[in-house]
Design a protein around this motif. Sequence first.
Motif, PDB file in Angstrom:
ATOM      1  N   LEU A 276      30.242  36.521  56.220  1.00  0.00           N
ATOM      2  CA  LEU A 276      28.910  36.048  55.659  1.00  0.00           C
ATOM      3  C   LEU A 276      29.127  36.226  54.148  1.00  0.00           C
ATOM      4  N   MET A 277      28.487  35.053  53.653  1.00  0.00           N
ATOM      5  CA  MET A 277      28.388  35.145  51.964  1.00  0.00           C
ATOM      6  C   MET A 277      26.850  35.534  51.413  1.00  0.00           C
TER       7      MET A 277
ATOM      8  N   VAL B 266      24.101  33.580  40.051  1.00  0.00           N
ATOM      9  CA  VAL B 266      24.866  34.776  40.345  1.00  0.00           C
ATOM     10  C   VAL B 266      26.254  34.524  41.118  1.00  0.00           C
ATOM     11  N   HIS B 267      27.240  35.497  41.077  1.00  0.00           N
ATOM     12  CA  HIS B 267      28.367  35.140  41.878  1.00  0.00           C
ATOM     13  C   HIS B 267      28.091  35.464  43.523  1.00  0.00           C
ATOM     14  N   SER B 268      28.765  34.915  44.322  1.00  0.00           N
ATOM     15  CA  SER B 268      28.694  35.127  45.587  1.00  0.00           C
ATOM     16  C   SER B 268      29.939  35.932  46.183  1.00  0.00           C
ATOM     17  N   THR B 269      29.955  36.771  47.077  1.00  0.00           N
ATOM     18  CA  THR B 269      30.881  37.351  47.843  1.00  0.00           C
ATOM     19  C   THR B 269      30.807  37.224  49.394  1.00  0.00           C
ATOM     20  N   VAL B 270      32.094  36.894  49.620  1.00  0.00           N
ATOM     21  CA  VAL B 270      32.466  36.694  51.203  1.00  0.00           C
ATOM     22  C   VAL B 270      32.715  37.971  51.805  1.00  0.00           C
ATOM     23  N   PHE B 271      32.126  38.380  52.710  1.00  0.00           N
ATOM     24  CA  PHE B 271      32.566  39.629  53.533  1.00  0.00           C
ATOM     25  C   PHE B 271      32.525  39.507  55.017  1.00  0.00           C
ATOM     26  N   ARG B 272      33.260  40.391  55.661  1.00  0.00           N
ATOM     27  CA  ARG B 272      33.556  40.304  57.047  1.00  0.00           C
ATOM     28  C   ARG B 272      33.086  41.387  57.580  1.00  0.00           C
ATOM     29  N   TRP B 273      32.214  41.393  58.936  1.00  0.00           N
ATOM     30  CA  TRP B 273      31.640  42.457  59.391  1.00  0.00           C
ATOM     31  C   TRP B 273      31.937  42.244  60.927  1.00  0.00           C
TER      32      TRP B 273
ATOM     33  N   LEU C 202      29.699  35.855  70.336  1.00  0.00           N
ATOM     34  CA  LEU C 202      29.822  34.656  69.352  1.00  0.00           C
ATOM     35  C   LEU C 202      30.492  35.346  68.027  1.00  0.00           C
ATOM     36  N   LEU C 203      30.939  34.287  67.221  1.00  0.00           N
ATOM     37  CA  LEU C 203      31.133  34.429  65.935  1.00  0.00           C
ATOM     38  C   LEU C 203      30.265  33.981  65.238  1.00  0.00           C
ATOM     39  N   VAL C 204      30.223  34.567  63.746  1.00  0.00           N
ATOM     40  CA  VAL C 204      28.920  34.137  63.238  1.00  0.00           C
ATOM     41  C   VAL C 204      29.612  33.648  61.633  1.00  0.00           C
ATOM     42  N   PHE C 205      28.888  32.586  60.982  1.00  0.00           N
ATOM     43  CA  PHE C 205      29.262  32.493  59.560  1.00  0.00           C
ATOM     44  C   PHE C 205      27.968  32.223  59.210  1.00  0.00           C
ATOM     45  N   GLY C 206      27.768  32.636  57.795  1.00  0.00           N
ATOM     46  CA  GLY C 206      26.531  32.338  57.197  1.00  0.00           C
ATOM     47  C   GLY C 206      26.779  32.157  55.523  1.00  0.00           C
ATOM     48  N   ASN C 207      26.109  31.366  54.923  1.00  0.00           N
ATOM     49  CA  ASN C 207      25.953  31.469  53.457  1.00  0.00           C
ATOM     50  C   ASN C 207      24.575  31.589  53.320  1.00  0.00           C
ATOM     51  N   LEU C 208      24.105  32.903  53.201  1.00  0.00           N
ATOM     52  CA  LEU C 208      22.850  33.495  53.407  1.00  0.00           C
ATOM     53  C   LEU C 208      21.953  33.269  52.250  1.00  0.00           C
ATOM     54  N   PRO C 209      20.700  32.671  52.335  1.00  0.00           N
ATOM     55  CA  PRO C 209      19.782  32.527  51.418  1.00  0.00           C
ATOM     56  C   PRO C 209      19.441  33.829  50.594  1.00  0.00           C
TER      57      PRO C 209
ATOM     58  N   GLN D  15      24.805  37.484  47.695  1.00  0.00           N
ATOM     59  CA  GLN D  15      25.010  37.875  46.224  1.00  0.00           C
ATOM     60  C   GLN D  15      26.115  38.858  46.213  1.00  0.00           C
ATOM     61  N   ARG D  16      26.889  38.810  45.045  1.00  0.00           N
ATOM     62  CA  ARG D  16      27.779  39.830  44.754  1.00  0.00           C
ATOM     63  C   ARG D  16      27.489  41.312  44.908  1.00  0.00           C
ATOM     64  N   GLU D  17      26.138  41.507  44.199  1.00  0.00           N
ATOM     65  CA  GLU D  17      25.629  42.830  44.135  1.00  0.00           C
ATOM     66  C   GLU D  17      25.338  43.377  45.639  1.00  0.00           C
ATOM     67  N   VAL D  18      24.769  42.465  46.617  1.00  0.00           N
ATOM     68  CA  VAL D  18      24.367  42.722  47.802  1.00  0.00           C
ATOM     69  C   VAL D  18      25.615  43.100  48.547  1.00  0.00           C
ATOM     70  N   ALA D  19      26.729  42.545  48.269  1.00  0.00           N
ATOM     71  CA  ALA D  19      28.145  42.803  49.181  1.00  0.00           C
ATOM     72  C   ALA D  19      28.520  44.127  48.623  1.00  0.00           C
ATOM     73  N   ASP D  20      28.457  44.410  47.244  1.00  0.00           N
ATOM     74  CA  ASP D  20      28.839  45.611  46.852  1.00  0.00           C
ATOM     75  C   ASP D  20      28.034  46.758  47.562  1.00  0.00           C
ATOM     76  N   ARG D  21      26.792  46.727  47.802  1.00  0.00           N
ATOM     77  CA  ARG D  21      26.129  47.717  48.356  1.00  0.00           C
ATOM     78  C   ARG D  21      26.404  47.689  49.995  1.00  0.00           C
ATOM     79  N   ILE D  22      26.636  46.605  50.537  1.00  0.00           N
ATOM     80  CA  ILE D  22      27.016  46.805  52.000  1.00  0.00           C
ATOM     81  C   ILE D  22      28.248  47.562  52.240  1.00  0.00           C
ATOM     82  N   ALA D  23      29.073  47.213  51.345  1.00  0.00           N
ATOM     83  CA  ALA D  23      30.603  47.799  51.667  1.00  0.00           C
ATOM     84  C   ALA D  23      30.762  49.047  50.806  1.00  0.00           C
ATOM     85  N   ALA D  24      29.793  49.713  50.149  1.00  0.00           N
ATOM     86  CA  ALA D  24      30.033  50.744  49.390  1.00  0.00           C
ATOM     87  C   ALA D  24      30.285  52.209  50.355  1.00  0.00           C
ATOM     88  N   GLN D  25      30.927  53.083  49.654  1.00  0.00           N
ATOM     89  CA  GLN D  25      31.213  54.183  50.472  1.00  0.00           C
ATOM     90  C   GLN D  25      30.661  55.334  49.892  1.00  0.00           C
TER      91      GLN D  25
END
Length: 271
Positions: free
Chosen positions: A134-135, A183-190, A99-106, A137-147
């Motif tokens: 997935l979309m 807050v701002h919202s960030t879209v990321f691909r996983w 499956l492919l998934v999209f979500g604007n996550l609460p 909160q921006r700060e969460v996306a920063d943590r997800i993709a952090a190095q």
Amino acid sequence: MPAKPRLGQNFLDDAQAVQRIAASLGDLSGRTVVEIGPGAGAITGALAACAAHVLAVELDPGLAAHLRAQFPSGRVTVIQQDVLHFDFSAASAAAGQPLLVFGNLPYGITSQILLKLAASHAAPNGPVLDRAVLMVQREVADRIAAQPGSRDYGLLSVTVQMYGPAEKLFTLPPSSFSPPPDVHSTVFRWRFAPRFAELGLDEVSFLPFVRKAFAQKRKTLANNLRAAGIPPAAVAAALARAAIDPHARAEALPIEALAALWHSLQTERVT
């Protein structure tokens, strides 16, 4: 349909963003897409225009009824259900493909949904999920993709990235939504490509080990492991065997180094 703040509803109201999100999933022809929290259906329509089938999983009964009226059964199936209880494996088997998934996550349950997707990525007979856009909160996306070594790198980064690479795509301001969130919202691909087999790791025990390693951000890795009950001598020996500085913090270590330390602790028979 009016949004319900108690359910974390902020409806996307930006036509350009809708098209960018749909395009971010790639070629949808012949594919089944699961949409998490379709809301008023802004993105549902864009997905249905390209995909073979959209499974729209919506918790709110009023919105589910609205979506069924807006999208007659055929290319869109509306499922009124909490996505945390949705059976991705059964949906993949019925579709005959991952499956492919999209979500604007609460915002309130973002981490729970990410863990649900990670746990659902595969079944005994093969992959269940291909990729997700997935979309959050921006700060969460920063943590997800952090190095490693960055301020945002931590438990969430390692947990998500163990199941495949995550890349930030673009950020939307509050004005793109109705009502505007705070807050701002960030879209990321996983992309789901788990690394456990590649690194020789046991999924069941490695992730709890990572939680121990990142338990206290201000503490060294050694202190966190000792606080988790691992004998100091075993911690010191494992760090030395893995060639890790005894004063290092978990935030400085790439996944490969954490994997080496886990293997080293297996030798000490303490994890």
